[in-house]
Motif scaffolding. Structure first.
Motif, PDB file in Angstrom:
ATOM      1  N   SER A  76      43.648  42.238  40.533  1.00 22.85           N
ATOM      2  CA  SER A  76      43.025  43.531  40.588  1.00 22.85           C
ATOM      3  C   SER A  76      43.149  44.163  41.911  1.00 22.85           C
ATOM      4  O   SER A  76      42.421  45.134  42.412  1.00 22.85           O
ATOM      5  CB  SER A  76      41.413  43.335  40.385  1.00 22.85           C
ATOM      6  OG  SER A  76      40.833  42.287  41.145  1.00 22.85           O
ATOM      7  N   SER A  77      43.988  43.973  42.893  1.00 23.20           N
ATOM      8  CA  SER A  77      44.131  44.481  44.195  1.00 23.20           C
ATOM      9  C   SER A  77      44.380  45.913  44.354  1.00 23.20           C
ATOM     10  O   SER A  77      45.184  46.562  43.268  1.00 23.20           O
ATOM     11  CB  SER A  77      45.517  43.657  44.964  1.00 23.20           C
ATOM     12  OG  SER A  77      45.205  42.252  44.884  1.00 23.20           O
ATOM     13  N   ILE A  78      43.806  46.384  45.390  1.00 22.09           N
ATOM     14  CA  ILE A  78      44.314  47.828  45.759  1.00 22.09           C
ATOM     15  C   ILE A  78      45.357  47.739  46.552  1.00 22.09           C
ATOM     16  O   ILE A  78      45.930  49.083  46.934  1.00 22.09           O
ATOM     17  CB  ILE A  78      42.913  48.617  46.492  1.00 22.09           C
ATOM     18  CG1 ILE A  78      42.666  47.770  47.552  1.00 22.09           C
ATOM     19  CG2 ILE A  78      41.820  48.614  45.330  1.00 22.09           C
ATOM     20  CD1 ILE A  78      41.434  48.482  48.389  1.00 22.09           C
ATOM     21  N   SER A  79      46.042  46.843  47.217  1.00 27.39           N
ATOM     22  CA  SER A  79      47.386  46.899  48.018  1.00 27.39           C
ATOM     23  C   SER A  79      47.857  45.325  47.869  1.00 27.39           C
ATOM     24  O   SER A  79      47.304  44.413  48.074  1.00 27.39           O
ATOM     25  CB  SER A  79      46.931  47.262  49.438  1.00 27.39           C
ATOM     26  OG  SER A  79      48.113  47.158  50.272  1.00 27.39           O
ATOM     27  N   GLU A  80      49.178  45.241  47.645  1.00 25.57           N
ATOM     28  CA  GLU A  80      49.947  44.091  47.676  1.00 25.57           C
ATOM     29  C   GLU A  80      51.170  44.489  48.176  1.00 25.57           C
ATOM     30  O   GLU A  80      51.922  45.678  48.169  1.00 25.57           O
ATOM     31  CB  GLU A  80      49.892  43.778  46.145  1.00 25.57           C
ATOM     32  CG  GLU A  80      48.769  42.630  45.740  1.00 25.57           C
ATOM     33  CD  GLU A  80      48.456  41.610  46.402  1.00 25.57           C
ATOM     34  OE1 GLU A  80      49.217  40.994  47.047  1.00 25.57           O
ATOM     35  OE2 GLU A  80      47.408  41.213  46.328  1.00 25.57           O
ATOM     36  N   GLY A  81      52.237  43.584  48.547  1.00 25.18           N
ATOM     37  CA  GLY A  81      53.560  43.733  48.200  1.00 25.18           C
ATOM     38  C   GLY A  81      54.311  43.170  47.091  1.00 25.18           C
ATOM     39  O   GLY A  81      54.587  43.805  45.984  1.00 25.18           O
TER      40      GLY A  81
ATOM     41  N   ILE B  69      48.074  40.254  34.231  1.00 25.02           N
ATOM     42  CA  ILE B  69      47.678  41.681  34.243  1.00 25.02           C
ATOM     43  C   ILE B  69      47.529  41.772  35.697  1.00 25.02           C
ATOM     44  O   ILE B  69      47.130  41.149  36.484  1.00 25.02           O
ATOM     45  CB  ILE B  69      46.195  41.600  33.397  1.00 25.02           C
ATOM     46  CG1 ILE B  69      46.209  41.282  32.031  1.00 25.02           C
ATOM     47  CG2 ILE B  69      45.513  42.788  33.772  1.00 25.02           C
ATOM     48  CD1 ILE B  69      44.882  40.592  31.466  1.00 25.02           C
ATOM     49  N   ALA B  70      48.048  43.113  35.943  1.00 24.47           N
ATOM     50  CA  ALA B  70      48.093  43.363  37.354  1.00 24.47           C
ATOM     51  C   ALA B  70      48.010  45.044  37.525  1.00 24.47           C
ATOM     52  O   ALA B  70      48.200  45.709  36.757  1.00 24.47           O
ATOM     53  CB  ALA B  70      49.281  43.183  37.968  1.00 24.47           C
ATOM     54  N   THR B  71      47.184  45.418  38.666  1.00 23.15           N
ATOM     55  CA  THR B  71      46.938  46.870  38.917  1.00 23.15           C
ATOM     56  C   THR B  71      48.501  47.158  39.527  1.00 23.15           C
ATOM     57  O   THR B  71      49.450  46.505  40.163  1.00 23.15           O
ATOM     58  CB  THR B  71      46.001  46.890  40.048  1.00 23.15           C
ATOM     59  OG1 THR B  71      46.171  45.871  41.120  1.00 23.15           O
ATOM     60  CG2 THR B  71      44.605  46.863  39.689  1.00 23.15           C
ATOM     61  N   ASN B  72      48.715  48.412  39.546  1.00 18.64           N
ATOM     62  CA  ASN B  72      49.884  49.021  39.840  1.00 18.64           C
ATOM     63  C   ASN B  72      50.224  49.223  41.549  1.00 18.64           C
ATOM     64  O   ASN B  72      50.236  50.428  42.035  1.00 18.64           O
ATOM     65  CB  ASN B  72      50.296  50.405  39.178  1.00 18.64           C
ATOM     66  CG  ASN B  72      51.537  50.916  39.258  1.00 18.64           C
ATOM     67  OD1 ASN B  72      52.476  50.107  39.651  1.00 18.64           O
ATOM     68  ND2 ASN B  72      51.896  52.108  38.781  1.00 18.64           N
ATOM     69  N   VAL B  73      50.308  48.202  41.970  1.00 15.42           N
ATOM     70  CA  VAL B  73      50.356  48.251  43.566  1.00 15.42           C
ATOM     71  C   VAL B  73      51.677  47.524  44.096  1.00 15.42           C
ATOM     72  O   VAL B  73      52.173  46.562  43.362  1.00 15.42           O
ATOM     73  CB  VAL B  73      49.217  47.647  44.378  1.00 15.42           C
ATOM     74  CG1 VAL B  73      47.912  48.623  44.208  1.00 15.42           C
ATOM     75  CG2 VAL B  73      48.852  46.236  43.665  1.00 15.42           C
ATOM     76  N   GLY B  74      52.093  47.810  45.003  1.00 13.63           N
ATOM     77  CA  GLY B  74      53.593  47.182  45.627  1.00 13.63           C
ATOM     78  C   GLY B  74      54.421  47.160  44.384  1.00 13.63           C
ATOM     79  O   GLY B  74      54.805  48.055  43.936  1.00 13.63           O
TER      80      GLY B  74
ATOM     81  N   THR C 149      47.936  48.064  35.034  1.00 16.41           N
ATOM     82  CA  THR C 149      46.987  48.924  34.905  1.00 16.41           C
ATOM     83  C   THR C 149      46.716  49.873  36.217  1.00 16.41           C
ATOM     84  O   THR C 149      47.309  49.443  37.270  1.00 16.41           O
ATOM     85  CB  THR C 149      45.651  48.245  34.549  1.00 16.41           C
ATOM     86  OG1 THR C 149      44.843  47.842  35.814  1.00 16.41           O
ATOM     87  CG2 THR C 149      45.664  47.476  33.632  1.00 16.41           C
ATOM     88  N   ASP C 150      46.017  50.914  36.035  1.00 14.14           N
ATOM     89  CA  ASP C 150      45.707  51.636  37.513  1.00 14.14           C
ATOM     90  C   ASP C 150      44.826  50.871  38.301  1.00 14.14           C
ATOM     91  O   ASP C 150      44.063  49.847  37.783  1.00 14.14           O
ATOM     92  CB  ASP C 150      44.886  52.998  37.033  1.00 14.14           C
ATOM     93  CG  ASP C 150      45.851  54.144  36.388  1.00 14.14           C
ATOM     94  OD1 ASP C 150      47.074  53.918  36.529  1.00 14.14           O
ATOM     95  OD2 ASP C 150      45.453  54.704  35.526  1.00 14.14           O
ATOM     96  N   THR C 151      44.878  51.229  39.697  1.00 21.57           N
ATOM     97  CA  THR C 151      43.762  50.481  40.697  1.00 21.57           C
ATOM     98  C   THR C 151      42.453  50.776  40.362  1.00 21.57           C
ATOM     99  O   THR C 151      42.352  52.097  39.988  1.00 21.57           O
ATOM    100  CB  THR C 151      44.383  50.665  42.147  1.00 21.57           C
ATOM    101  OG1 THR C 151      44.495  52.225  42.059  1.00 21.57           O
ATOM    102  CG2 THR C 151      45.645  50.175  42.218  1.00 21.57           C
ATOM    103  N   MET C 152      41.677  49.927  40.549  1.00 26.51           N
ATOM    104  CA  MET C 152      40.067  50.311  40.616  1.00 26.51           C
ATOM    105  C   MET C 152      39.849  50.854  39.351  1.00 26.51           C
ATOM    106  O   MET C 152      38.803  51.631  39.023  1.00 26.51           O
ATOM    107  CB  MET C 152      39.850  51.369  41.718  1.00 26.51           C
ATOM    108  CG  MET C 152      40.053  50.973  43.150  1.00 26.51           C
ATOM    109  SD  MET C 152      39.576  51.858  44.279  1.00 26.51           S
ATOM    110  CE  MET C 152      37.829  51.604  44.594  1.00 26.51           C
ATOM    111  N   SER C 153      40.374  50.413  38.030  1.00 26.02           N
ATOM    112  CA  SER C 153      40.075  50.781  36.794  1.00 26.02           C
ATOM    113  C   SER C 153      39.491  49.783  36.046  1.00 26.02           C
ATOM    114  O   SER C 153      40.054  48.793  35.349  1.00 26.02           O
ATOM    115  CB  SER C 153      41.443  51.194  36.079  1.00 26.02           C
ATOM    116  OG  SER C 153      41.095  51.454  34.338  1.00 26.02           O
ATOM    117  N   VAL C 154      38.407  49.904  35.801  1.00 26.58           N
ATOM    118  CA  VAL C 154      37.342  49.053  34.997  1.00 26.58           C
ATOM    119  C   VAL C 154      37.819  48.740  33.540  1.00 26.58           C
ATOM    120  O   VAL C 154      38.278  47.852  33.026  1.00 26.58           O
ATOM    121  CB  VAL C 154      36.048  49.063  35.166  1.00 26.58           C
ATOM    122  CG1 VAL C 154      35.188  48.131  34.372  1.00 26.58           C
ATOM    123  CG2 VAL C 154      35.436  49.097  36.554  1.00 26.58           C
ATOM    124  N   SER C 155      38.118  50.108  33.019  1.00 26.56           N
ATOM    125  CA  SER C 155      38.419  50.116  31.724  1.00 26.56           C
ATOM    126  C   SER C 155      39.824  49.580  31.378  1.00 26.56           C
ATOM    127  O   SER C 155      40.037  48.961  30.431  1.00 26.56           O
ATOM    128  CB  SER C 155      38.487  51.624  31.104  1.00 26.56           C
ATOM    129  OG  SER C 155      39.131  52.345  31.813  1.00 26.56           O
TER     130      SER C 155
END
Length: 488
Positions: free
Chosen positions: A369-374, A390-395, A416-422
């Motif tokens: 669920s990160s807000i920043s990754e490589g 399942i991953a947020t769209n970072v890095g 998924t989008d970052t910081m998206s609970v839904s």
């Protein structure tokens, strides 16, 4: 060949992520002598290493961006005064105009002075005044001066750090690490290799835009400061690597010469997961999702917990395992556990620090669920266990999960989008309700890992880079393993 690895804010103080990558790299080259030059916040962390050093690490040096001005504590007999060349070099740095980095490096390496005296002295005052009159006359000068002093204190402390001689300086970021690598190359020769896992100046820009401790025009001042340091590293580097193609484009956009750039994906050893433990009794009654992370703001654990809480109400079979360490007195960790106390979600497990090979075989999917990754190793480790992600769209999460370039294998999970609970909740529910889809995605992830992201492939890439740097430096890579003095 002697390699000085320069790291900032990670190895060997914290586990996972970049630290794991550094530790793995060192172990992959037992024939290379490594010196670790760390950059940490302050002396409270001194010597608190969480890794056992490999036999080919001969020395660990620690630098701090918040430290005691040791020279300033001693009695001084003469007032600090810069000569004309020193003044011009420092002025070029602060004004960011044709920066004379070699002059700056020489001054900090060869002169004995108090950083406090420098920042509080007449010369720095005049330089700050010059910048103020050029660009910032619409703000209060006294505030501006103190902001500049706080900005340059960490950089000046780093540049007063005695640096080791090495054949190659391998910096695992630009920023302060890149400055020390550039400085060492300027003073001692050798080569400079930059391996960016995230794009440092862009990440700092995002941090500053969101920050509450800096406001208005001062945000621009800080952003320019970090871009200037990254430019220094790019200019001095012989090679600059990134983890995926989009990151390489960002490096070029930020001023790195394109001919220096190279994409070097992360890799793991899939054999570590070849015989992992499978599901235990009662595991089959749940759809188990594993989050391998340390509890920290950048991992956005609170959004993950909220998402699981709502997903669990829709799909009772869900079970979430948060697997990783936290600091008991850390404010964010306290917020996380306060949220758990409020929501009281069922089937949420905190394991603490674990060996991932003992748990991933029990999982049906992994989540990040990160807000920043490589390029997260946790996703690759999940793929090795045939777990979809399942991953947020970072890095490069999208590239790992959906493939990129000529990769036509298909989705290995859901982004998924970052910081998206839904978004996270929907993804958990979707996989839990379609276990055959989850199993198929896990197989795709395994195929993608084996095709492109094995540790052996990463080692080959860096072996070629180290040979290239050795040739430029005029040294050779020994065949025999290096052992530090106490192990010989």
């Amino acid at each position: 060949m002697k390699v000085c690895i320069v790291v900032e804010g990670c190895y060997p103080y914290v586990v996972g992520g970049v630290s794991s990558w550094v530790h793995s790299l060192i172990k992959q080259f037992p024939n290379v002598e490594f010196i670790i030059q760390t950059i940490a916040a302050d002396r409270s962390i001194r010597g608190k290493f969480v890794y056992e050093m490999p036999d080919n690490v001969s020395e660990i040096r620690e630098a701090y961006v918040q430290d005691i001005d040791w020279i300033g504590m001693k009695k001084r007999h003469k007032k600090l005064h810069l000569n004309k060349k020193e003044f011009q070099s420092l002025q070029s740095l602060v004004l960011n105009e044709n920066v004379d980095w070699n002059g700056v490096f020489s001054y900090f390496a060869n002169e004995t002075f108090s950083i406090n005296d420098l920042l509080m002295g007449k010369d720095f005052f005049l330089i700050a005044k010059s910048l103020y009159e050029k660009r910032y006359e619409n703000i209060t000068f006294s505030d501006f001066l103190w902001s500049l002093r706080s900005m340059y204190l960490p950089l000046f402390l780093c540049m007063k750090t005695p640096l080791p001689k090495a054949d190659l300086y391998h910096c695992v970021a630009t920023g302060y690490a890149g400055i020390l690598g550039s400085m060492a190359k300027s003073l001692y020769g050798g080569t400079l290799l930059i391996s960016e896992h995230g794009i440092y100046s862009r990440e700092r820009e995002e941090d500053i835009i969101k920050a509450t401790w800096v406001e208005g025009v001062y945000k621009n001042v800080w952003i320019e400061h970090f871009k200037k340091m990254s430019s220094c590293a790019y200019d001095n580097a012989n090679r600059v690597t990134s983890l995926f193609e989009y990151a390489r484009h960002l490096q070029v956009e930020l001023g790195c010469p394109e001919e220096k750039t190279l994409v070097t994906p992360n890799g793991i050893d899939p054999e570590r997961f070849a015989h992992i433990q499978g599901k235990k009794e009662n595991d089959d009654q749940y759809f188990n999702i594993g989050a391998v992370l340390r509890i920290a703001p950048i991992k956005d654990v609170k959004t993950l917990i909220n998402a699981f809480y709502y997903a669990k109400q829709r799909e009772p079979s869900l079970k979430l395992w948060i697997m990783g360490p936290w600091e008991q007195e850390d404010p964010y960790a306290k917020e996380v556990f306060a949220l758990v106390d409020t929501l009281k979600p069922q089937d949420l497990i905190f394991t603490g620090r674990i060996n991932v090979t003992e748990y991933l075989g029990r999982m049906d999917a992994t989540i990040l669920s990160s807000i920043s990754e490589g390029q997260p190793l946790t996703i690759l480790e999940g793929f090795a266990a045939k777990c979809p992600a399942i991953a947020t769209n970072v890095g490069n999460c999208e590239g790992l999960v959906y493939g990129e370039g000529e990769d036509k294998l298909g989705p290995a999970g859901i982004v998924t989008d970052t910081m998206s609970v839904s978004g996270l909740a929907d993804a958990m529910v979707k996989l839990a309700r379609d276990p055959q889809l989850a199993k198929h995605m896990g197989e795709v992830g395994y195929q993608r890992l084996m095709a492109k992201y094995q540790l052996s492939q990463m080692k080959e890439t860096y072996n070629n880079l180290y040979h290239e740097m050795a040739e430029i430096s005029g040294c050779t890579l020994d065949e025999k393993p290096f052992l530090r003095a106490d192990r010989r």
